[in-house]
Design a protein around this motif. Structure first.
Motif, PDB file in Angstrom:
ATOM      1  N   ASN A 111      21.458 -26.128  11.552  1.00 57.29           N
ATOM      2  CA  ASN A 111      21.534 -24.664  11.397  1.00 57.29           C
ATOM      3  C   ASN A 111      21.128 -24.107  12.638  1.00 57.29           C
ATOM      4  O   ASN A 111      19.885 -23.270  12.701  1.00 57.29           O
ATOM      5  CB  ASN A 111      20.568 -24.186  10.298  1.00 57.29           C
ATOM      6  CG  ASN A 111      20.654 -22.770   9.855  1.00 57.29           C
ATOM      7  OD1 ASN A 111      21.543 -22.198  10.424  1.00 57.29           O
ATOM      8  ND2 ASN A 111      19.595 -21.888   9.279  1.00 57.29           N
ATOM      9  N   ASP A 170      13.560 -26.931  -0.003  1.00 55.41           N
ATOM     10  CA  ASP A 170      14.985 -26.802   0.800  1.00 55.41           C
ATOM     11  C   ASP A 170      15.878 -27.865   0.322  1.00 55.41           C
ATOM     12  O   ASP A 170      17.082 -27.376   0.228  1.00 55.41           O
ATOM     13  CB  ASP A 170      14.482 -26.915   2.176  1.00 55.41           C
ATOM     14  CG  ASP A 170      13.953 -25.691   2.906  1.00 55.41           C
ATOM     15  OD1 ASP A 170      13.714 -24.675   2.321  1.00 55.41           O
ATOM     16  OD2 ASP A 170      14.100 -25.617   4.002  1.00 55.41           O
ATOM     17  N   MET A 171      15.558 -29.010   0.032  1.00 60.83           N
ATOM     18  CA  MET A 171      16.628 -29.828  -0.425  1.00 60.83           C
ATOM     19  C   MET A 171      17.303 -29.394  -1.719  1.00 60.83           C
ATOM     20  O   MET A 171      18.434 -29.884  -1.903  1.00 60.83           O
ATOM     21  CB  MET A 171      15.868 -31.265  -0.645  1.00 60.83           C
ATOM     22  CG  MET A 171      15.363 -31.559  -1.994  1.00 60.83           C
ATOM     23  SD  MET A 171      14.798 -33.224  -2.235  1.00 60.83           S
ATOM     24  CE  MET A 171      13.189 -33.547  -1.523  1.00 60.83           C
ATOM     25  N   GLU A 183      17.385 -31.333   8.460  1.00 55.11           N
ATOM     26  CA  GLU A 183      18.798 -30.622   8.459  1.00 55.11           C
ATOM     27  C   GLU A 183      18.526 -29.125   9.073  1.00 55.11           C
ATOM     28  O   GLU A 183      19.613 -28.791   9.410  1.00 55.11           O
ATOM     29  CB  GLU A 183      19.060 -30.595   6.849  1.00 55.11           C
ATOM     30  CG  GLU A 183      19.437 -31.611   6.085  1.00 55.11           C
ATOM     31  CD  GLU A 183      18.232 -32.276   5.625  1.00 55.11           C
ATOM     32  OE1 GLU A 183      17.103 -31.978   5.739  1.00 55.11           O
ATOM     33  OE2 GLU A 183      18.651 -33.074   4.597  1.00 55.11           O
ATOM     34  N   PRO A 231      22.043 -23.192  -9.715  1.00 53.86           N
ATOM     35  CA  PRO A 231      22.379 -23.207 -11.275  1.00 53.86           C
ATOM     36  C   PRO A 231      21.254 -23.298 -12.348  1.00 53.86           C
ATOM     37  O   PRO A 231      20.285 -24.233 -12.220  1.00 53.86           O
ATOM     38  CB  PRO A 231      23.496 -24.540 -11.426  1.00 53.86           C
ATOM     39  CG  PRO A 231      24.088 -24.868 -10.066  1.00 53.86           C
ATOM     40  CD  PRO A 231      22.524 -24.499  -9.224  1.00 53.86           C
ATOM     41  N   TYR A 273      19.279 -25.314  -0.853  1.00 56.22           N
ATOM     42  CA  TYR A 273      20.438 -24.986  -0.259  1.00 56.22           C
ATOM     43  C   TYR A 273      21.510 -25.868  -0.639  1.00 56.22           C
ATOM     44  O   TYR A 273      22.790 -25.680  -0.160  1.00 56.22           O
ATOM     45  CB  TYR A 273      20.295 -25.362   1.166  1.00 56.22           C
ATOM     46  CG  TYR A 273      19.373 -24.396   1.876  1.00 56.22           C
ATOM     47  CD1 TYR A 273      19.920 -23.144   2.443  1.00 56.22           C
ATOM     48  CD2 TYR A 273      18.076 -24.481   2.130  1.00 56.22           C
ATOM     49  CE1 TYR A 273      19.080 -22.181   3.310  1.00 56.22           C
ATOM     50  CE2 TYR A 273      16.993 -23.890   2.817  1.00 56.22           C
ATOM     51  CZ  TYR A 273      17.803 -22.699   3.379  1.00 56.22           C
ATOM     52  OH  TYR A 273      16.842 -21.726   4.054  1.00 56.22           O
ATOM     53  N   VAL A 274      21.650 -26.347  -1.786  1.00 60.07           N
ATOM     54  CA  VAL A 274      22.697 -27.103  -2.267  1.00 60.07           C
ATOM     55  C   VAL A 274      23.907 -26.183  -2.729  1.00 60.07           C
ATOM     56  O   VAL A 274      24.995 -26.431  -2.273  1.00 60.07           O
ATOM     57  CB  VAL A 274      22.348 -27.934  -3.273  1.00 60.07           C
ATOM     58  CG1 VAL A 274      23.650 -28.781  -4.112  1.00 60.07           C
ATOM     59  CG2 VAL A 274      21.405 -29.109  -2.881  1.00 60.07           C
ATOM     60  N   PHE A 275      23.524 -25.272  -3.605  1.00 58.34           N
ATOM     61  CA  PHE A 275      24.374 -24.061  -4.111  1.00 58.34           C
ATOM     62  C   PHE A 275      23.935 -22.803  -3.590  1.00 58.34           C
ATOM     63  O   PHE A 275      22.912 -22.549  -3.264  1.00 58.34           O
ATOM     64  CB  PHE A 275      24.490 -23.981  -5.616  1.00 58.34           C
ATOM     65  CG  PHE A 275      24.684 -25.200  -6.308  1.00 58.34           C
ATOM     66  CD1 PHE A 275      26.199 -25.705  -6.596  1.00 58.34           C
ATOM     67  CD2 PHE A 275      23.974 -26.245  -6.702  1.00 58.34           C
ATOM     68  CE1 PHE A 275      26.897 -26.603  -7.147  1.00 58.34           C
ATOM     69  CE2 PHE A 275      24.619 -27.380  -7.408  1.00 58.34           C
ATOM     70  CZ  PHE A 275      26.010 -27.790  -7.683  1.00 58.34           C
ATOM     71  N   ALA A 276      24.946 -21.787  -3.688  1.00 58.83           N
ATOM     72  CA  ALA A 276      24.646 -20.597  -3.158  1.00 58.83           C
ATOM     73  C   ALA A 276      23.459 -19.882  -4.055  1.00 58.83           C
ATOM     74  O   ALA A 276      22.592 -19.362  -3.425  1.00 58.83           O
ATOM     75  CB  ALA A 276      25.808 -19.730  -3.338  1.00 58.83           C
ATOM     76  N   GLU A 277      23.657 -20.224  -5.364  1.00 65.16           N
ATOM     77  CA  GLU A 277      22.560 -19.584  -6.135  1.00 65.16           C
ATOM     78  C   GLU A 277      22.089 -21.098  -7.176  1.00 65.16           C
ATOM     79  O   GLU A 277      23.223 -21.736  -7.736  1.00 65.16           O
ATOM     80  CB  GLU A 277      23.137 -18.552  -6.868  1.00 65.16           C
ATOM     81  CG  GLU A 277      21.849 -17.761  -7.516  1.00 65.16           C
ATOM     82  CD  GLU A 277      22.705 -16.863  -8.447  1.00 65.16           C
ATOM     83  OE1 GLU A 277      22.202 -16.367  -9.631  1.00 65.16           O
ATOM     84  OE2 GLU A 277      23.764 -16.300  -8.004  1.00 65.16           O
TER      85      GLU A 277
END
Lengths: 363, 326
Positions: free
Chosen positions: A119, A330-331, A115, A340, A334-338
């Motif tokens: 970027n 990394d998987m 991925e 959960p 990067y899914v959410f900004a932070e």
């Protein structure tokens, strides 16, 4: 009877397949350097495609979609854009992406299964390639809506193929673009084949460009093997959109000289004779003929260019192959900004999985 | 403080979010002049103008994709789908793009958005207007699924959803849109997005529900209290990501769990919750985990709908069955 609507679709060509002029050049094309720039970009794109296919065949790259024969569509479109415009490409627009500053190493990184390739350091607001066909047309409408709401003189340029024009979401995006007069230009790379389905089985419409008419915007057909025509007509539509005059569709008629992707074998569904006939119309040879006739190109320049392309591609391949894999986390990261809180346990399990596999490898 | 219904709380939160953040947009079918089919956006066009409240063509396959483009460009679109049954085209864009744009560009692009729609049965609506599709949305990586069950939680959770930097699907239980009025303070205070709410504490049994099943669960707990059974009622509210800790803590205390939802049972949210309890809370359990749900059938038309949906009697029966295990 009263005629309540009628339309006409024009097809525009400057450079014939034999490299002679079909119409007087647009003013920008009188600049020899600009034409050479387009030529170099098309040759580099082809060098990249050739290498990418070879890398796939030798197990060093994943499935890739070559743009062989369609370089003029991608390069002409990107050359018509300004840096602040946003490109929303499908998966066959590497020529446009490279022209706008995505690096070969980054393309290889993505198609090599990482991925980080999307970027890129180049055009930061450009969208990554879109693989589910046509699903990025709504994104282009969204980007164009953002430009319009902020009153920015920018244009969203969506590139998709002939097959995508059969999709409902593409039509919904075009319809909205029409009714909201969005600064959105769609370039249809009509390469005649959607994997094994020919253009004639895709739609009963005489052209793909005329689909614009139903959405209240202009549709123009260009010779997609003529980079001058693509650059000129797409540019005209982009500047029109930038001036607030609304969206447009440009159908670039070209031919897919390659298989659909490296996972495809086009000999299963089309004749070699058809393909060889289209080799006579491909975009690079005709521009070379024209440039040579104008004294802008010669054998030495050609050899230098090919050597330069080979070096560019080779050094990118080396950098791509040498790059260490990304951390597995990394998987998740990067899914959410932070991350959960409820996903922390899954992240911890991934870390344990990495350790477990490493342990297994040591045994 | 103002007493407001759930749909009024939604409208109040939308107005608050739009007032505090100029990038917040509201878009969908009939959200402008008409104020939305449930009037959730009433007055917003007049207050914020046609560049903030955008009536779209009838294009459900477009909306979430449009929001992806807007979100990537720095806007915060709040998209309204008119009904649950028309929300399914959203899934393509949520799965293929919205939920993964940040991950697939390794943070280069992201698309904050809220996709809100009324869901659930019990209002005797026509076909395709009474569905509970939360499991479809909760299965999508990179997307939060949130369901309020009271005016105050609708206000606080919607504000949180709009401020969140990632996509949120916000399902509004239309059956209780106007069922009760509750004091809601329009103070801009958001609620956390990954926490369940313990609505009533209890010792003997944990009753888990969300949306329009919350009033049923609360009623059941009151009935059971008369029988000497102390029921803890948990509003899941933020279905995904699921706050397992609150659930496990509760079941550690009560040892019994009954899950109530309007959606069909197979592969539904209740199955996920039961799986969490089985894998991480098994040794606290005194009784099997029970589910009270709809059936694995298409949502029936209104004349049979009441029998399709869980009701008080069904919840009481399941709770009593769980309590029979000592």
């Amino acid at each position: 009877m009263v005629e309540v609507a009628s339309f006409r679709i024009e097809r525009i060509q400057y450079l014939r397949a034999d490299g002679t002029l079909a119409a007087p050049l647009p003013p920008w094309a009188e600049d020899g350097e600009e034409l050479v720039r387009l030529y170099r970009a098309m040759v580099l794109t082809r060098a990249y495609d050739t290498k990418a296919v070879n890398l796939q065949r030798t197990g060093r790259l994943g499935t890739v979609a070559s743009s062989l024969g369609q370089e003029a569509v991608a390069v002409g479109t990107a050359a018509a854009m300004r840096p602040q415009d946003v490109l929303l490409p499908s998966f066959r627009e590497q020529g446009a992406m490279l022209y706008r500053g995505v690096r070969i190493e980054e393309l290889l990184t993505f198609w090599g299964g990482d991925e980080r390739g999307s970027n890129w350091s180049g055009p930061r607001e450009d969208f990554p390639v879109c693989i589910p066909v046509g699903t990025h047309a709504p994104h282009a409408a969204g980007v164009a809506t953002a430009f319009k709401l902020r009153r920015e003189p920018r244009v969203a340029v969506c590139m998709l193929g002939d097959g995508a024009t059969s999709k409902g979401d593409v039509y919904e995006a075009w319809n909205l673009a029409g009714v909201w007069r969005l600064p959105m230009v769609t370039v249809v790379n009509n390469n005649q084949w959607a994997i094994s389905v020919p253009r004639s089985a895709q739609t009963a419409a005489a052209t793909l460009a005329q689909k614009a008419i139903a959405c209240g915007m202009p549709g123009v057909q260009v010779d997609g093997n003529d980079v001058i025509a693509v650059r000129e007509v797409v540019g005209r539509m982009i500047e029109r959109a930038r001036a607030g005059e609304g969206p447009a569709i440009v159908e670039a008629v070209t031919y897919r000289l390659s298989d659909h992707t490296t996972a495809d074998d086009a000999r299963r569904y089309r004749d070699d004779a058809e393909v060889s006939a289209h080799w006579k119309e491909e975009p690079i040879a005709r521009l070379r003929t024209f440039l040579t006739a104008r004294g802008l190109w010669d054998k030495d320049k050609e050899e230098q260019l090919l050597a330069w392309c080979a070096r560019e591609v080779e050094s990118a391949v080396e950098a791509y192959l040498a790059r260490a894999p990304a951390p597995a986390t990394d998987m998740i990261d990067y899914v959410f900004a932070e991350l959960p809180a409820p996903m922390r346990a899954q992240r911890a399990e991934l870390v344990r999985r990495v350790a477990r596999r490493a342990e297994g490898a040591e045994r | 403080m103002t007493a407001m219904t759930l749909v009024e709380a939604v409208r109040t939160a939308l107005a608050r979010a739009m007032a505090e953040d100029p990038t917040v947009l509201v878009l969908g079918e009939d959200v402008g002049k008409d104020g939305g089919v449930f009037r959730a956006t009433e007055g917003l066009l007049e207050r914020f103008g046609p560049e903030r409240v955008l009536d779209t063509p009838l294009s459900e396959a477009l909306f979430v994709g449009l929001a992806v483009g807007l979100g990537a460009q720095g806007f915060k679109p709040v998209v309204e789908f008119q009904f649950d049954g028309f929300s399914y085209p959203a899934i393509d864009q949520l799965v293929n793009h919205a939920g993964r744009l940040r991950a697939r560009t390794r943070g280069r692009l992201s698309c904050p958005m809220v996709v809100r729609f009324p869901y659930g049965g019990g209002v005797r609506a026509p076909e395709h207007h009474s569905e509970s599709p939360e499991a479809f949305f909760a299965h999508i990586p990179g997307v939060r699924t949130v369901i309020p069950s009271s005016p105050a939680r609708a206000y606080g959770l919607l504000l949180a959803a709009i401020r969140d930097p990632d996509p949120v699907v916000f399902l509004e239980p239309k059956r209780i849109y106007r069922a009760v009025r509750e004091e809601v303070v329009d103070d801009g205070r958001a609620l956390p997005l990954d926490r369940c709410f313990v609505l009533r504490e209890g010792r003997d049994l944990t009753l888990v529900a969300w949306g329009a099943m919350i009033p049923v669960a609360l009623q059941a707990s009151a009935e059971l209290a008369k029988e000497g059974v102390s029921v803890e009622v948990i509003d899941i509210a933020t279905l995904k990501p699921l706050d397992c800790a609150t659930l496990l803590d509760s079941v550690a205390k009560t040892g019994r769990c009954v899950i109530v939802h309007e959606a069909p049972p197979s592969f539904g949210p209740g199955a996920e919750i039961a799986a969490v309890l089985a894998s991480e809370g098994l040794f606290s359990l005194l009784a099997p985990v029970l589910r009270v749900t709809a059936f694995d059938v298409p949502t029936p038309l209104p004349r049979l709908e009441e029998l399709f949906l869980p009701a008080l009697a069904d919840v009481l029966e399941a709770c009593r069955r769980a309590m029979a295990h000592r």
